[in-house]
Write a protein that holds these residues in place. Structure first.
Motif, PDB file in Angstrom:
ATOM      1  N   GLU A  43      17.658  -5.023  -1.760  1.00 18.72           N
ATOM      2  CA  GLU A  43      16.602  -5.568  -0.906  1.00 18.72           C
ATOM      3  C   GLU A  43      17.189  -6.419   0.231  1.00 18.72           C
ATOM      4  N   ALA A  44      18.382  -6.966   0.003  1.00 19.18           N
ATOM      5  CA  ALA A  44      19.002  -7.866   0.981  1.00 19.18           C
ATOM      6  C   ALA A  44      19.891  -7.104   1.960  1.00 19.18           C
ATOM      7  N   GLU A  45      20.135  -7.737   3.103  1.00 26.69           N
ATOM      8  CA  GLU A  45      21.081  -7.208   4.076  1.00 26.69           C
ATOM      9  C   GLU A  45      22.487  -7.159   3.469  1.00 26.69           C
ATOM     10  N   LYS A  46      23.295  -6.212   3.906  1.00 27.69           N
ATOM     11  CA  LYS A  46      24.697  -6.194   3.503  1.00 27.69           C
ATOM     12  C   LYS A  46      25.465  -7.252   4.294  1.00 27.69           C
ATOM     13  N   VAL A  47      26.358  -7.929   3.621  1.00 26.05           N
ATOM     14  CA  VAL A  47      27.210  -8.930   4.270  1.00 26.05           C
ATOM     15  C   VAL A  47      28.600  -8.319   4.386  1.00 26.05           C
ATOM     16  N   LEU A  48      29.055  -8.090   5.615  1.00 27.69           N
ATOM     17  CA  LEU A  48      30.294  -7.357   5.849  1.00 27.69           C
ATOM     18  C   LEU A  48      31.249  -8.151   6.732  1.00 27.69           C
ATOM     19  N   PHE A  49      32.540  -7.937   6.507  1.00 22.97           N
ATOM     20  CA  PHE A  49      33.544  -8.487   7.409  1.00 22.97           C
ATOM     21  C   PHE A  49      33.379  -7.882   8.802  1.00 22.97           C
ATOM     22  N   GLU A  50      33.596  -8.694   9.806  1.00 25.10           N
ATOM     23  CA  GLU A  50      33.541  -8.168  11.169  1.00 25.10           C
ATOM     24  C   GLU A  50      34.755  -7.301  11.476  1.00 25.10           C
ATOM     25  N   ILE A 331      23.720 -23.247  -7.872  1.00 23.18           N
ATOM     26  CA  ILE A 331      22.326 -23.500  -8.203  1.00 23.18           C
ATOM     27  C   ILE A 331      21.714 -22.213  -8.734  1.00 23.18           C
ATOM     28  N   GLY A 332      20.533 -22.328  -9.305  1.00 19.89           N
ATOM     29  CA  GLY A 332      19.797 -21.143  -9.716  1.00 19.89           C
ATOM     30  C   GLY A 332      19.204 -20.451  -8.503  1.00 19.89           C
ATOM     31  N   ILE A 333      19.549 -19.180  -8.311  1.00 17.78           N
ATOM     32  CA  ILE A 333      19.060 -18.416  -7.159  1.00 17.78           C
ATOM     33  C   ILE A 333      18.292 -17.207  -7.679  1.00 17.78           C
ATOM     34  N   ASP A 334      16.993 -17.186  -7.389  1.00 15.45           N
ATOM     35  CA  ASP A 334      16.130 -16.139  -7.913  1.00 15.45           C
ATOM     36  C   ASP A 334      15.893 -14.996  -6.935  1.00 15.45           C
ATOM     37  N   THR A 335      16.003 -15.279  -5.628  1.00 12.17           N
ATOM     38  CA  THR A 335      15.670 -14.255  -4.635  1.00 12.17           C
ATOM     39  C   THR A 335      16.671 -14.308  -3.478  1.00 12.17           C
ATOM     40  N   CYS A 336      16.605 -13.291  -2.641  1.00 10.81           N
ATOM     41  CA  CYS A 336      17.417 -13.261  -1.426  1.00 10.81           C
ATOM     42  C   CYS A 336      16.658 -13.853  -0.239  1.00 10.81           C
ATOM     43  N   SER A 337      15.562 -14.553  -0.531  1.00  8.43           N
ATOM     44  CA  SER A 337      14.783 -15.255   0.497  1.00  8.43           C
ATOM     45  C   SER A 337      14.775 -16.739   0.154  1.00  8.43           C
ATOM     46  N   GLN A 338      15.826 -17.431   0.527  1.00  8.54           N
ATOM     47  CA  GLN A 338      15.945 -18.849   0.193  1.00  8.54           C
ATOM     48  C   GLN A 338      15.377 -19.759   1.280  1.00  8.54           C
ATOM     49  N   LEU A 339      14.941 -19.171   2.384  1.00  8.38           N
ATOM     50  CA  LEU A 339      14.216 -19.893   3.428  1.00  8.38           C
ATOM     51  C   LEU A 339      13.192 -18.941   4.005  1.00  8.38           C
ATOM     52  N   GLU A 340      11.983 -19.414   4.191  1.00  7.40           N
ATOM     53  CA  GLU A 340      10.949 -18.612   4.833  1.00  7.40           C
ATOM     54  C   GLU A 340      10.179 -19.491   5.814  1.00  7.40           C
ATOM     55  N   ILE A 341       9.893 -18.949   6.972  1.00  5.86           N
ATOM     56  CA  ILE A 341       9.065 -19.628   7.960  1.00  5.86           C
ATOM     57  C   ILE A 341       7.951 -18.670   8.366  1.00  5.86           C
ATOM     58  N   ASN A 342       6.718 -19.117   8.146  1.00  9.73           N
ATOM     59  CA  ASN A 342       5.550 -18.265   8.415  1.00  9.73           C
ATOM     60  C   ASN A 342       5.661 -16.921   7.707  1.00  9.73           C
ATOM     61  N   ARG A 359      16.980 -17.365  12.301  1.00 11.27           N
ATOM     62  CA  ARG A 359      17.356 -15.952  12.353  1.00 11.27           C
ATOM     63  C   ARG A 359      16.718 -15.228  11.161  1.00 11.27           C
ATOM     64  N   ARG A 360      16.090 -14.121  11.413  1.00 10.21           N
ATOM     65  CA  ARG A 360      15.423 -13.384  10.345  1.00 10.21           C
ATOM     66  C   ARG A 360      16.424 -12.577   9.518  1.00 10.21           C
ATOM     67  N   GLY A 361      16.067 -12.367   8.258  1.00 11.27           N
ATOM     68  CA  GLY A 361      16.881 -11.530   7.385  1.00 11.27           C
ATOM     69  C   GLY A 361      16.916 -12.065   5.961  1.00 11.27           C
ATOM     70  N   LYS A 362      17.113 -11.153   5.017  1.00  7.12           N
ATOM     71  CA  LYS A 362      17.243 -11.525   3.608  1.00  7.12           C
ATOM     72  C   LYS A 362      18.710 -11.420   3.208  1.00  7.12           C
ATOM     73  N   TYR A 363      19.220 -12.464   2.587  1.00  5.89           N
ATOM     74  CA  TYR A 363      20.636 -12.510   2.220  1.00  5.89           C
ATOM     75  C   TYR A 363      20.798 -13.168   0.853  1.00  5.89           C
ATOM     76  N   TRP A 364      21.767 -12.647   0.091  1.00  5.35           N
ATOM     77  CA  TRP A 364      22.174 -13.323  -1.134  1.00  5.35           C
ATOM     78  C   TRP A 364      23.183 -14.407  -0.757  1.00  5.35           C
ATOM     79  N   ILE A 365      22.884 -15.624  -1.170  1.00  4.07           N
ATOM     80  CA  ILE A 365      23.770 -16.759  -0.886  1.00  4.07           C
ATOM     81  C   ILE A 365      25.180 -16.488  -1.406  1.00  4.07           C
ATOM     82  N   GLN A 366      25.269 -15.830  -2.562  1.00  2.23           N
ATOM     83  CA  GLN A 366      26.581 -15.560  -3.153  1.00  2.23           C
ATOM     84  C   GLN A 366      27.451 -14.706  -2.232  1.00  2.23           C
ATOM     85  N   GLU A 367      26.851 -13.737  -1.541  1.00  2.71           N
ATOM     86  CA  GLU A 367      27.621 -12.871  -0.646  1.00  2.71           C
ATOM     87  C   GLU A 367      28.077 -13.627   0.598  1.00  2.71           C
ATOM     88  N   LEU A 368      27.211 -14.458   1.139  1.00  3.93           N
ATOM     89  CA  LEU A 368      27.603 -15.275   2.291  1.00  3.93           C
ATOM     90  C   LEU A 368      28.712 -16.251   1.916  1.00  3.93           C
TER      91      LEU A 368
END
Length: 376
Positions: A43-50, A331-342, A359-368
């Motif tokens: 469900e989350a964006e892929k986090v990739l090396f540039e 911390i306990g992380i349940d979703t890839c949406s750890q911040l939401e605005i509107n 910036r929009r997008g769903k990310y797993w904190i662990q991958e970042l």
């Protein structure tokens, strides 16, 4: 281990009861199949090396966490290692599972250039982690997540307090002592209520409000007794230390902010009616976060030198400022949406002090976190 725990351990030595226990945990969503969790991560964006950074990294030792004891195909929904694994696979990095609890952990460490381990938050695991990560990081020179410097303050509120105080950070007024006479003198000089906490504890476990000096002295006498005071950890007693914080009466919520690289996530937490503890209550709101709070969270992470850090804050109208409650690398992380605005998931990008863009997008904190770890 008490009689109830011994009885539970005995009953669960029989496969039939293990299966019933597993089914119960599945029904209340405390565990799930590893394959199901891996599928849901997409469900989350892929986090990739540039760039093709991964080709020269070497071999990574990945420690499994939160695995169901009686069936390793089931794990906690909050297990970190599948999220780490997704990042490693998407970036073509070479890794092997590393059993750091086995007797040959030190011999096997020679195979790895990096060690990645989400440690559990209980005191026993923390002692194991500190001892082994010290050897891996400081003696063998392995690149570890967490590093020894990071694990030193994890789930240790006293160590974190020393950092806050030495860096002159705006912590909730906190008193720590290993002296009974000093503590009694302190209690004779303050106003009540105050908050008492265990050095190790999450989700508000081990947190109590002391409404009077008499109540506090009773607690102190127990802590500084020969046996110390029992805790919610069966094998651990609170002995010869106190950790008190001022009770901020006008605080109606706490604010958790997670920072990694130049990104910030976060949400508000609210206590249940009639309680003062927001952590662990399960009442969340995801909305805009003030720049003042974001700036403070980034400042705390810089002082800790952490790759990723969650800092819990509360706001006092009386003092017109944010206070730090505590900080944690995990911390306990349940979703890839750890911040939401509107209703939109994303993160704040830090452009400078007081300057942030969403910036929009769903990310797993662990991958970042892994991206930043390897970039370092």
């Amino acid at each position: 281990m008490n009689y109830k725990q011994l009885a539970k351990r005995f009953i669960l030595s029989f496969p039939a009861f293990q299966e019933k226990y597993k089914n119960k945990l599945i029904s209340i969503k405390h565990i799930e199949r590893y394959e199901d969790q891996v599928a849901n991560l997409e469900e989350a964006e892929k986090v990739l090396f540039e760039e093709t950074l991964g080709k020269d990294i070497g071999l990574i030792g990945l420690v499994k966490d939160a695995v169901f004891e009686y069936d390793e195909t089931y794990i906690s929904p909050r297990s970190y290692y599948p999220k780490y694994e997704r990042f490693l696979n998407n970036n073509g990095l070479q890794y092997e599972y590393y059993d750091i609890y086995s007797s040959d952990w030190l011999e096997r460490a020679s195979n790895f250039d990096y060690i990645i381990w989400h440690t559990a938050s209980d005191p026993v695991t923390q002692e194991i982690a500190q001892n082994k990560i010290y050897i891996l990081d400081k003696i063998l020179g392995k690149k570890c997540l967490p590093s020894f410097d990071e694990i030193w303050s994890y789930e240790n509120k006293i160590n974190a307090h020393y950092l806050f105080k030495s860096k002159d950070l705006p912590e909730i007024p906190t008193y720590v002592s290993h002296s009974k006479s000093d503590t009694v003198a302190y209690l004779n000089s303050i106003k009540f209520p105050i908050i008492s906490k265990l050095s190790t504890g999450s989700a508000s476990f081990g947190v109590e409000k002391l409404d009077s000096k008499e109540e506090a002295l009773k607690l102190v006498n127990s802590i500084f007794s020969f046996k110390g005071r029992g805790t919610y950890f069966p094998s651990i007693r609170q002995k010869d230390y106190v950790y008190f914080q001022s009770f901020v009466e006008d605080a109606t919520f706490d604010l958790r902010i997670i920072t990694v690289d130049n990104k910030a996530f976060g949400y508000y937490r609210f206590p249940n009616k009639g309680d003062f503890r927001a952590s662990g209550a399960g009442n969340y709101e995801k909305t805009e976060i003030p720049a003042e709070a974001l700036d403070l969270a980034f400042k705390v992470r810089a002082c800790f030198g952490s790759t990723c850090l969650a800092t819990d804050l509360l706001y006092s109208k009386k003092y017109n400022k944010y206070f730090i409650i505590e900080s944690s690398i995990f911390i306990g992380i349940d979703t890839c949406s750890q911040l939401e605005i509107n209703g939109e998931a994303g993160y704040y990008e830090r452009l400078g002090e007081g300057l942030y863009e969403f910036r929009r997008g769903k990310y797993w904190i662990q991958e970042l976190t892994l991206l930043e770890f390897f970039k370092k």
